[in-house]
Write an enzyme that holds these catalytic residues in place. Structure first.
Site, PDB file in Angstrom:
ATOM      1  CG  HIS A  72     -23.757 -62.837  -1.861  1.00 40.32           C
ATOM      2  ND1 HIS A  72     -23.625 -61.540  -1.419  1.00 40.32           N
ATOM      3  CD2 HIS A  72     -24.508 -63.462  -0.930  1.00 40.32           C
ATOM      4  CE1 HIS A  72     -24.256 -61.397  -0.263  1.00 40.32           C
ATOM      5  NE2 HIS A  72     -24.796 -62.556   0.052  1.00 40.32           N
ATOM      6  CE1 TYR A 201     -17.335 -53.361  -3.322  1.00 39.92           C
ATOM      7  CE2 TYR A 201     -19.192 -54.832  -3.710  1.00 39.92           C
ATOM      8  CZ  TYR A 201     -17.896 -54.622  -3.288  1.00 39.92           C
ATOM      9  OH  TYR A 201     -17.151 -55.674  -2.817  1.00 39.92           O
ATOM     10  N   PRO A 293      -9.455 -52.940   0.355  1.00 37.10           N
ATOM     11  CG  PRO A 293     -10.733 -52.349   2.210  1.00 37.10           C
ATOM     12  CD  PRO A 293      -9.447 -52.030   1.519  1.00 37.10           C
ATOM     13  CE  LYS A 297     -10.196 -60.260  -6.979  1.00 38.12           C
ATOM     14  NZ  LYS A 297     -11.518 -60.626  -6.511  1.00 38.12           N
ATOM     15  CE1 TYR A 385     -16.610 -57.571  -5.507  1.00 42.63           C
ATOM     16  CE2 TYR A 385     -17.363 -59.824  -5.193  1.00 42.63           C
ATOM     17  CZ  TYR A 385     -17.195 -58.533  -4.718  1.00 42.63           C
ATOM     18  OH  TYR A 385     -17.609 -58.219  -3.453  1.00 42.63           O
TER      19      TYR A 385
END
Length: 391
Positions: A72, A201, A293, A297, A385
């Site tokens: 991704h 998200y 979550p 991480k 990220y």
């Protein structure tokens, strides 16, 4: 039984550590209280940072990941029915993440360990760590109904929050830092193709939602719910309807529905234990730290811990110097706290607190609009990220 490194726990951290040590010519024994089938089906994380992907390739565990995993190059943020894509490679100099489930990572590492690694004992319950302050710590364990002792030069606890490793630390100078969130995630697995090719998200007035996946034909989705929610109290129809509400956009995007095969509720908490070393006992992964979550991480932090330990022990083997072992805790904690910060920021950015005021809700939207309009803010998110440097 005697070995150089006793590893408690055969999750991804313990299994990867065994592989790293094997490749460095250092022997180890892994003790896992569950059976192999349980470890290979335990659903946990699914997002691998760039650094984690690189490590798995380097130890010989990347072939199936590269074949079946889903690279991704970004995520999508949704708020106020708007969509904003964060382009990872453009913002980080080419870094990305991989969608590849923890269960698959464990399968790959177990296969390598069984082929040419050291002993990996399933259904071997660690009972206590003794003598951590000495040069020869011991792990008492029970295997096949018989109690035994594993004598080591070092013990690494990869046995999670409830394991015996952390319990062996003295009250002083141990310190713990913790935050418990008043909500959790109702997560589902569904036999349906993902509705988007990257993670989504979503911040919504009704609460957070996440669209993820496990494969091109299996979707993984989450809804923010009260912390005490019983997963079975939500019908399949209610779940899909609520997901549609929270992912709603101003364009023609549609959420794919399909049979739900699994439901569960994940609690949300932040936790850090300092230090991560006591004598010759070292903590790694959830034994030392837990993150909500939202920032993806948890597994990646565990990888950073065991890479740091393996490098430090290999350095000692080559040079006789304890310098890197002595700084293990401080080195890991720098990365841990950055991940804690990022996970907290993502959680407070996207979730609706039960007692949120209109002022706080407008601040959330302002923070999201800042990310969508500022390359600097967007870069900070993308760098975090895709992963902080290991070591």
């Amino acid at each position: 039984m005697r070995t150089t490194v006793g590893i408690i726990g055969a999750g991804p951290a313990g299994l990867l550590l065994a592989r790293l040590l094997h490749n460095a010519g250092i022997d180890s024994v892994v003790l896992e209280c569950r059976d192999r089938a349980y470890v290979e089906r335990r659903q946990r994380a699914g997002i691998l940072e760039q650094g984690t992907v690189d490590v798995l390739r380097a130890v010989g565990a990347g072939e199936r990941m590269d074949r079946e995993g889903l690279r991704h190059d970004g995520i999508e943020l949704r708020f106020a029915k708007q969509r904003h894509r964060v382009d990872f490679p453009a913002l980080t100099g080419g870094r990305s993440v991989m969608v590849y489930a923890q269960t698959e990572v464990c399968k790959d590492l177990i296969a390598l360990q069984a082929k040419d690694g050291g002993p990996l004992l399933f259904e071997a319950e660690a009972l206590a760590v003794e003598g951590a302050e000495t040069d020869h710590p011991r792990v008492r364990f029970r295997h096949e109904g018989v109690e035994d002792v594993l004598e080591c030069d070092y013990v690494v606890g990869c046995d999670g929050f409830w394991g015996v490793a952390r319990q062996a630390f003295p009250a002083e100078p141990s310190r713990t830092f913790e935050r418990t969130y008043p909500f959790g995630w109702l997560g589902i697995l569904a036999d349906v193709a993902p509705s988007h090719d990257e993670l989504v998200y979503a911040r919504h007035d009704r609460g957070f939602a996440l669209l993820s996946m496990r494969s091109p034909s299996v979707s993984r989705l989450y809804l923010q719910v009260p912390a005490d929610t019983d997963a079975e109290s939500w019908s399949d129809e209610e779940i899909w309807t609520e997901l549609e509400r929270r992912f709603e956009t101003d364009d023609d995007w549609v959420l794919n529905r399909g049979p739900i095969t699994q439901k569960s509720v994940t609690p949300m908490r932040s936790y850090v234990h300092e230090p991560m070393r006591h004598g010759r006992l070292f903590l790694a992964g959830d034994a030392a730290h837990i993150v909500p979550p939202t920032g993806a991480k948890g597994l990646n932090l565990a990888v950073g811990d065991v890479v740091t330990f393996a490098r430090a022990l290999a350095h000692r083997t080559r040079t006789g110097s304890d310098e890197l072992l002595d700084t293990y805790s401080a080195t890991c904690l720098r990365r841990v706290w950055q991940a804690e910060r990022f996970s907290y920021d993502m959680t407070t950015l996207l979730h609706r607190a039960p007692d949120a005021t209109p002022f706080e809700e407008r601040l959330q939207l302002a923070r999201l609009e800042r990310i969508a309009s500022s390359r600097a803010a967007e870069t900070d998110l993308a760098e975090a990220y895709t992963g902080f440097p290991i070591g």
